[in-house]
Design an enzyme around this catalytic site. Structure first.
Site, PDB file in Angstrom:
ATOM      1  N   SER A  22       0.808  -1.227   0.000  1.00 52.62           N
ATOM      2  CA  SER A  22       0.000   0.000   0.000  1.00 52.62           C
ATOM      3  C   SER A  22       0.835   1.269   0.000  1.00 52.62           C
ATOM      4  O   SER A  22       0.290   2.373  -0.036  1.00 52.62           O
ATOM      5  CB  SER A  22      -0.927   0.013   1.227  1.00 52.62           C
ATOM      6  N   HIS A 155     -38.455  22.940 -12.868  1.00 53.36           N
ATOM      7  CA  HIS A 155     -38.589  21.942 -13.942  1.00 53.36           C
ATOM      8  C   HIS A 155     -37.981  22.430 -15.259  1.00 53.36           C
ATOM      9  O   HIS A 155     -38.397  22.035 -16.344  1.00 53.36           O
ATOM     10  CB  HIS A 155     -40.053  21.562 -14.174  1.00 53.36           C
ATOM     11  N   SER A 276     -11.863  23.749 -29.406  1.00 54.52           N
ATOM     12  CA  SER A 276     -12.032  22.482 -30.109  1.00 54.52           C
ATOM     13  C   SER A 276     -10.834  22.215 -30.999  1.00 54.52           C
ATOM     14  O   SER A 276     -10.268  23.139 -31.590  1.00 54.52           O
ATOM     15  CB  SER A 276     -13.307  22.526 -30.955  1.00 54.52           C
ATOM     16  N   LYS A 282     -15.143  27.303 -31.581  1.00 54.03           N
ATOM     17  CA  LYS A 282     -15.704  26.815 -30.324  1.00 54.03           C
ATOM     18  C   LYS A 282     -15.017  27.438 -29.105  1.00 54.03           C
ATOM     19  O   LYS A 282     -13.807  27.641 -29.074  1.00 54.03           O
ATOM     20  CB  LYS A 282     -15.580  25.292 -30.230  1.00 54.03           C
ATOM     21  N   ASN A 284     -15.581  26.332 -25.213  1.00 51.95           N
ATOM     22  CA  ASN A 284     -16.306  25.347 -24.419  1.00 51.95           C
ATOM     23  C   ASN A 284     -16.174  25.599 -22.915  1.00 51.95           C
ATOM     24  O   ASN A 284     -15.089  25.929 -22.430  1.00 51.95           O
ATOM     25  CB  ASN A 284     -15.790  23.940 -24.732  1.00 51.95           C
ATOM     26  N   GLU A 289     -18.179  21.938 -16.945  1.00 54.96           N
ATOM     27  CA  GLU A 289     -18.517  20.541 -17.242  1.00 54.96           C
ATOM     28  C   GLU A 289     -17.719  19.578 -16.371  1.00 54.96           C
ATOM     29  O   GLU A 289     -18.249  18.544 -15.919  1.00 54.96           O
ATOM     30  CB  GLU A 289     -18.256  20.260 -18.723  1.00 54.96           C
TER      31      GLU A 289
END
Length: 475
Positions: A22, A155, A276, A282, A284, A289
């Site tokens: 470990s 909603h 991108s 792009k 992003n 995220e």
């Protein structure tokens, strides 16, 4: 270097040694292991198990080894099973066989759980401090946007108009609860297991209270079996981190939506965006995220430990080796994620005109009609029905609620008078919510002031706790 083996005639099979090893992950505990060993040494010297002179030699060796661990001069090797065996090897190499005396009255069972608690105290306080930085960033943005009226959502549909600062302030409230949970965790779990030995306590360490005090604990756990087998503190820490991860995920989801072309509510700074590899245009929202994505990992780590703990009998079982990797992973995930998310929130630019433009759409003011009638002692069920009839008429006519004529209103309900129009504005709807938790500008301004005070108080107690434990964390 193995810490056992006298009764065995053969070395472990290579596969067993690989499975048991470990040190690759529990080396993170090395600085804490040094400190715990120093406290244990004091107890052995006080009990007369180790002579005072030998104790000074061991103490000097441990401190020197601790310094070398911090600088990276000393580390584990391929033959070490775990952090404890690596440190004993280093100590014996440094001061000779007398280093082996330190093992008296101590088991890896109580040693590792004490190390682990100190690690978590240290790192949960760091996470708490980073979380307050994120809260402060939201407080600043909330205050800037306290007069911007926005559509509220339930909603994912337009619900009622709100102050946008109120929307942002909800994140401060949730994150403050996470910080509070860390404080509660320290109060509940700041008790020492050292002195439990393998499970029965130790006749060579009669005063575990002294060790606990020197390490900064508030006391000693009452049952030695519980002390070595309990991992409630680790599961609870993982829950706190998972709950924090869920809150960060909600932030990430909202910023991802708000930054879309369809919403266009926020511009995320270039420093907190990516591009991108194929589409040059792009931009992003990867930080948002990733905040959303990391929550699954944090929840999974909690689930993994709970599944490990659910069927363990009696005292220590080797299954408990599995407590550390998920905990280390959750800690290190948050230490990377929180600063990035804080930077994203601090530098975000909100398009206030776009946010406000659609605050009234989706018949968001229908509740104002129902409330208007309720204030005239119309039963709310009937008031709700009348408001619904107004919406139905607007939908069929292609108009908004404020465009209904008095004749149309009277046809739906005789108590719908011309003065209703005063309430069919987003500003009027927001202004009417003046309760302490409401969305009026005055209420939200007060809420943000309270949040700023609470954030400062949180930063204060975190700083005090860091100072209290700082001597404990380094040898």
């Amino acid at each position: 270097m193995a810490l056992w083996g006298g009764r065995f005639s053969r070395q472990p099979a290579q596969s067993v040694a690989a499975l048991s090893r470990s040190v690759d992950f529990d080396w993170r505990l090395a600085p804490y292991d040094i400190k715990v060993n120093l406290a244990h040494l004091d107890g052995l010297v006080a009990a007369g198990v180790i002579a005072a002179g030998n104790g000074e030699v061991i103490r000097a060796g441990l401190k020197a080894l601790g310094s070398e661990i911090v600088t990276g001069k000393f580390t584990y090797n391929d033959n070490d099973e775990d952090v404890h065996s690596a440190i004993e090897r280093g100590l014996i190499t440094k001061i000779g066989a007398i280093g082996g005396a330190l093992r008296a009255g101590r088991s890896r069972n109580d040693l590792v759980v004490t190390d682990f608690k100190l690690y978590l105290i240290d790192h949960l306080l760091e996470i708490a401090a980073l979380t307050t930085d994120l809260i402060a960033a939201f407080n600043v943005q909330s205050e800037k946007l306290v007069e911007v009226i926005a559509p509220g959502f339930t909603h994912l549909q337009h619900a009622q108009p709100i102050v946008f600062g109120h929307e942002l302030a909800k994140h401060s409230q949730a994150l403050l609860r996470d910080v509070d949970r860390i404080g509660d965790w320290i109060v509940r779990n700041n008790f020492s297991p050292l002195g439990s030995g393998a499970l029965a306590g130790s006749g060579l360490q009669p005063n575990p209270e002294a060790s606990a005090q020197s390490l900064g604990f508030d006391g000693v756990l009452a049952n030695s079996i519980d002390a070595v087998s309990d991992r409630d503190f680790a599961a609870e820490a993982l829950f706190i981190m998972a709950m924090l991860g869920v809150h960060l995920s909600r932030i990430g989801e909202e910023f991802t939506l708000w930054s879309t072309t369809e919403f266009a509510w926020v511009v995320i700074d270039d420093a907190y965006s990516t591009g991108s590899s194929i589409m040059p245009q792009k931009k992003n929202p990867d930080i948002a995220e990733l905040a959303r994505g990391k929550s699954g990992r944090l929840i999974g780590n909690l689930t993994a430990l709970l599944a490990t703990l659910k069927g363990l009998p009696f005292a220590y079982n080797r299954d408990l080796q599995e407590d550390k990797e998920p905990t280390f992973d959750s800690v290190e995930t948050l230490l990377v994620l929180l600063p990035a998310l804080t930077g994203m929130v601090e530098t975000a630019k909100f398009n206030t005109k776009t946010i406000s433009n659609e605050a009234h759409s989706g018949f968001a003011l229908a509740t104002e009609i129902a409330d208007y009638l309720a204030k005239k002692s119309i039963p709310f069920a009937a008031a709700h029905g009348a408001a619904g009839e107004c919406v139905k008429l607007c939908e069929s006519s292609g108009i908004e609620l404020h465009e209904l004529t008095e004749a149309q209103l009277q046809a739906i309900h005789p108590e719908l008078k011309s003065d209703l129009k005063v309430f069919l504005t987003t500003a009027g709807a927001v202004a009417s919510r003046t309760s302490s938790l409401g969305t009026s500008i005055s209420s939200v301004t007060k809420q943000i002031a309270d949040l700023k005070t609470a954030t400062a108080e949180a930063k204060g107690w975190i700083s005090n706790e860091v100072a209290r434990f700082s001597g404990m964390m380094t040898p």
